[in-house]
Design an enzyme around this catalytic site. Structure first.
Site, PDB file in Angstrom:
ATOM      1  N   HIS A 174      21.584 -23.924 -32.776  1.00 15.29           N
ATOM      2  CA  HIS A 174      22.048 -25.275 -33.087  1.00 15.29           C
ATOM      3  C   HIS A 174      21.482 -25.680 -34.443  1.00 15.29           C
ATOM      4  O   HIS A 174      20.458 -25.140 -34.892  1.00 15.29           O
ATOM      5  CB  HIS A 174      21.573 -26.241 -31.997  1.00 15.29           C
ATOM      6  CG  HIS A 174      22.200 -27.603 -32.051  1.00 15.29           C
ATOM      7  ND1 HIS A 174      23.539 -27.810 -32.330  1.00 15.29           N
ATOM      8  CD2 HIS A 174      21.669 -28.842 -31.848  1.00 15.29           C
ATOM      9  CE1 HIS A 174      23.793 -29.108 -32.292  1.00 15.29           C
ATOM     10  NE2 HIS A 174      22.685 -29.749 -32.003  1.00 15.29           N
ATOM     11  N   CYS A 197      28.111 -27.693 -35.581  1.00 13.26           N
ATOM     12  CA  CYS A 197      26.856 -28.369 -35.936  1.00 13.26           C
ATOM     13  C   CYS A 197      26.364 -27.967 -37.313  1.00 13.26           C
ATOM     14  O   CYS A 197      25.796 -28.784 -38.050  1.00 13.26           O
ATOM     15  CB  CYS A 197      25.803 -28.080 -34.881  1.00 13.26           C
ATOM     16  SG  CYS A 197      25.490 -26.321 -34.614  1.00 13.26           S
ATOM     17  N   ASN A 253      20.787 -35.692 -34.045  1.00 12.00           N
ATOM     18  CA  ASN A 253      21.697 -34.739 -33.413  1.00 12.00           C
ATOM     19  C   ASN A 253      23.138 -35.149 -33.716  1.00 12.00           C
ATOM     20  O   ASN A 253      23.396 -36.214 -34.280  1.00 12.00           O
ATOM     21  CB  ASN A 253      21.441 -34.692 -31.904  1.00 12.00           C
ATOM     22  CG  ASN A 253      21.871 -33.380 -31.286  1.00 12.00           C
ATOM     23  OD1 ASN A 253      22.496 -32.545 -31.937  1.00 12.00           O
ATOM     24  ND2 ASN A 253      21.552 -33.183 -30.023  1.00 12.00           N
TER      25      ASN A 253
END
Length: 702
Positions: free
Chosen positions: A644, A468, A664
């Site tokens: 994240h 990520c 996301n």
């Protein structure tokens, strides 16, 4: 070493309360009203000190409403990072105690917690969280309400506040408390009841990975053990011990335990490993079967693993005084409308106590088959039941956002995430102060302003790799390059290039096991990035090489995710696209001019996005985040899972609730078509303290 071992600096506040300080790097003190004073004095001329004063307008947010009562055996614990103001009401009076932070350097942050003796911030102050901790005491309201006000929202965990009805705690003279984690195991405890009954509160957020095993008692006095808080009627008192007790070790499960010592002093040896207890089950002694909320009705109980009741029926585990050296029988009775409809017995041999939950689960399954003949619980369903519990808890606790089931199993989220260390606060030298824009709109979405840029509407899929940090960097850098060039450079830059090649002197991190977002941006400045889109598109020079898995997107069903995390692909200095991409690797590079971290102040983050485009942010992920479907997310329930990183591209207000808009990297069937909104202005889950950005260098292109 100081003369007479006395700390050289004495700090006195306006109420003449004092605090001695021996060694500090940076300490924070807070003034909440005009006329506040703080005095620093020293008798040692070798000591130098000073201070800087900053004034910041406190942003009022809606208080969380909490209630505690005499019927509660489990205390209310305020334990979330970024805690909001809380108004607490009790049946009699409110009692507040506090647990020590996991790390000592975080203790100073307890000064930010102010307790007020009423339902208003303008009422009498009972003191700060630091004073509560250092006094080993409890704050008690004079009436039936208390307000807890956090002056500043910290990303890191800085102590838990424990709330009970004072009728339960009024006989306790002193309090201590710890949060037990994998890094702070609560192993050696000291208790002193010479001045009256002393309580030690133990809080364990993740009961499936950390247990408390009482192994040894040395000293004098009587020790009572409660699962939950101390209670006046002692309904959750499960055992009492003295220094002569032979019935040890004994495992204690449950999110919250309270040990109360009456008379004397004692040292307790605790262990965080259930193995300490399992290896001794054949010793001749009596004990009890540990469970999460001992003796309390609930839909979920545990003993080494969780037994769940499908949200259909409540049950309790209240098994004590079991002869662990002999033979016993486990009986389960099921009632429907107060009528006995199920009865089963299971003989238990000494070695079977270590697999109690498996036997319990089999018997509970039979009970459910009796109550609902169409339900057949399995191991797969057990996980589904636990997810159902979490979803119902989230949706019943608030109305800001909606939780629901996801197509992929929850195990997949763990493959998305990074270690917590990858989202730690930035170094001060990396943080820049952004000039605040003259006018900041209430709503802003980069997609509306720069729809011509192909990257701004692009949702990527990082698959079963903790990439990520690289994916979000590539997304934001692509947007900024297009915006800065007025659409002339309109492309997708490669997350694969960052993930695989950001190594060496940059120490970006650990590839698919996570990395540091700001290092990805610094790599872009020094080495540049080639083009590259998703695995499916094979766009550009170096597209993403890890295929999606475990879900169906746009009618395409991808294979089940492997059990292990993806291996980080190797760094190569040539194009890898399956298509015939015409530009050589070295000629395809796009560079940055600067890379920096942005201040956590909301107006500076907004101004940065307005001027230059989306930014990358890091934050802490909890179990409930994976179940997000729509709305403005705030953490409600579930343990911390990891770190994240995502792209932040705007903000807005929904029914009076301010939010950030983020993209996301879990494909478009998660959340709001791949996007999510999260509460703005309170550093929810640390999202405002981990902001990274940079400026493209449009003149430098190979």
């Amino acid at each position: 070493m100081f003369l007479n071992d006395i700390e050289p600096v004495l700090i006195t506040d306006q109420l003449q309360r004092t605090e001695r300080v021996a060694n500090v790097d940076k300490q924070r003190y807070y003034f909440i009203a005009p006329g506040g004073k703080i005095k620093l004095t020293t008798n040692d001329e070798r000591v130098q000190f000073g201070f800087s004063l900053y004034w910041q307008q406190y942003t009022a947010t809606q208080s969380v409403q909490l209630n505690v009562s005499l019927s509660d055996t489990q205390p209310t614990v305020l334990e979330r990072n970024g805690m909001k103001p809380a108004l607490v009401k009790a049946g009699t009076k409110v009692s507040a105690t506090i647990l020590s932070p996991v790390y000592n350097y975080l203790i100073q942050n307890l000064r930010t917690l102010i307790f007020f003796d009423s339902d208003s911030w303008n009422s009498t102050s009972l003191g700060t969280g630091l004073q509560l901790l250092q006094g080993n005491t409890q704050f008690v309201s004079s009436g039936n309400s208390m307000t807890v006000l956090p002056l500043e929202s910290f990303y890191y965990d800085y102590g838990q506040i424990v709330l009970q009805d004072y009728e339960h705690t009024k006989d306790i003279a002193s309090f201590q408390g710890l949060k037990c984690t994998l890094y702070s195991r609560c192993e050696d405890l000291k208790m002193d009841a010479s001045g009256g009954p002393a309580a030690f509160q133990l809080y364990t957020q993740d009961i499936l990975s950390v247990a408390n095993v009482l192994a040894e008692i040395r000293g004098t006095g009587n020790l009572d053990v409660y699962i939950g808080g101390v209670t006046v009627n002692k309904t959750n008192l499960i055992s009492s011990y003295s220094a002569e007790s032979q019935n040890l070790p004994q495992e204690l499960l449950g999110a919250f335990k309270t040990l109360v010592l009456t008379n004397g002093t004692t040292d307790l040896t605790m262990s965080a490993f259930s193995k300490t207890f399992k290896e001794t089950v054949k010793l001749p002694r009596t004990g009890f079967i540990a469970s999460m909320e001992y003796g309390s009705l609930s839909t979920c109980q545990d003993s080494h693993s969780v037994v769940t009741s499908l949200m259909i029926a409540k049950f309790r585990i209240s098994i004590r005084d079991v002869d662990l050296s002999g033979y016993a029988t486990l009986d389960i009775n099921g009632y429907k409308n107060e009528t006995l409809v199920f009865a089963r017995s299971q003989a238990l041999f000494p070695h079977q106590f270590t697999s109690f939950s498996k036997i319990m689960w089999k018997l509970v399954t039979l009970l459910f088959l009796t109550l609902l003949s169409t339900v057949t619980p399995t191991d797969v369903l057990q996980q589904r039941f636990q997810t159902e519990l979490l979803i119902n808890q989230v949706n019943s606790a608030q109305q800001l956002w909606t939780a629901g089931h996801q197509d992929a199993p929850k195990e997949r989220i763990l493959k998305y995430l990074m270690k917590a260390e990858h989202v730690k606060p930035h170094r001060e030298e990396d943080v820049v102060q952004v000039d605040v824009a003259d006018a900041i709109p209430d709503h802003y979405d980069v997609r509306d302003q720069f729809s011509q840029c192909i990257s701004v509407n692009n949702i990527r899929d990082q698959s079963h790799c903790g990439s990520c940090w690289a994916v979000a960097a590539a997304e934001a850098i692509s947007d900024r390059t297009c915006i800065a060039s007025n659409g002339v450079v309109n492309t997708l830059l490669s997350a694969e290039d960052i993930l695989t090649c950001c190594i060496g002197e940059y120490y970006c991190g650990d590839g698919c096991e996570g990395g540091y977002p700001i290092q990805a941006w610094k790599y872009w400045v020094k080495n540049g990035l080639v083009t590259g889109g998703s695995y499916e598109s094979q766009f550009g020079c170096k597209p993403y090489s890890i295929a999606p898995c475990g879900q169906t997107v746009n009618g395409v069903t991808w294979p089940k995710c492997p059990n292990s995390d993806a291996d980080t692909p190797k760094c190569v200095d040539h194009c890898t696209s399956n298509s015939s991409y015409p530009i050589p690797y070295e000629k395809d590079k796009h560079y940055g001019a600067t890379a920096y971290a942005v201040s956590r102040k909301v107006d500076q983050i907004q101004s940065e996005i307005l001027k230059n485009g989306p930014v990358e942010v890091g934050f802490t992920v909890y179990a409930d985040f994976y179940q997000y479907k729509s709305g403005v997310y705030v953490h409600v329930a579930g343990p911390e899972l990891g770190g994240h990183a995502v792209k932040l591209l705007g903000w807005g207000v929904d029914n009076g609730t301010p939010y950030w808009l983020a993209a996301n990297s879990w494909n478009t069937n998660w959340g709001e078509n791949g996007y999510f909104r999260i509460l703005r202005g309170v550093n929810e889950c640390g999202i405002e303290s981990q902001v990274v950005a940079g400026i493209p260098d449009l003149e430098r292109h190979n």
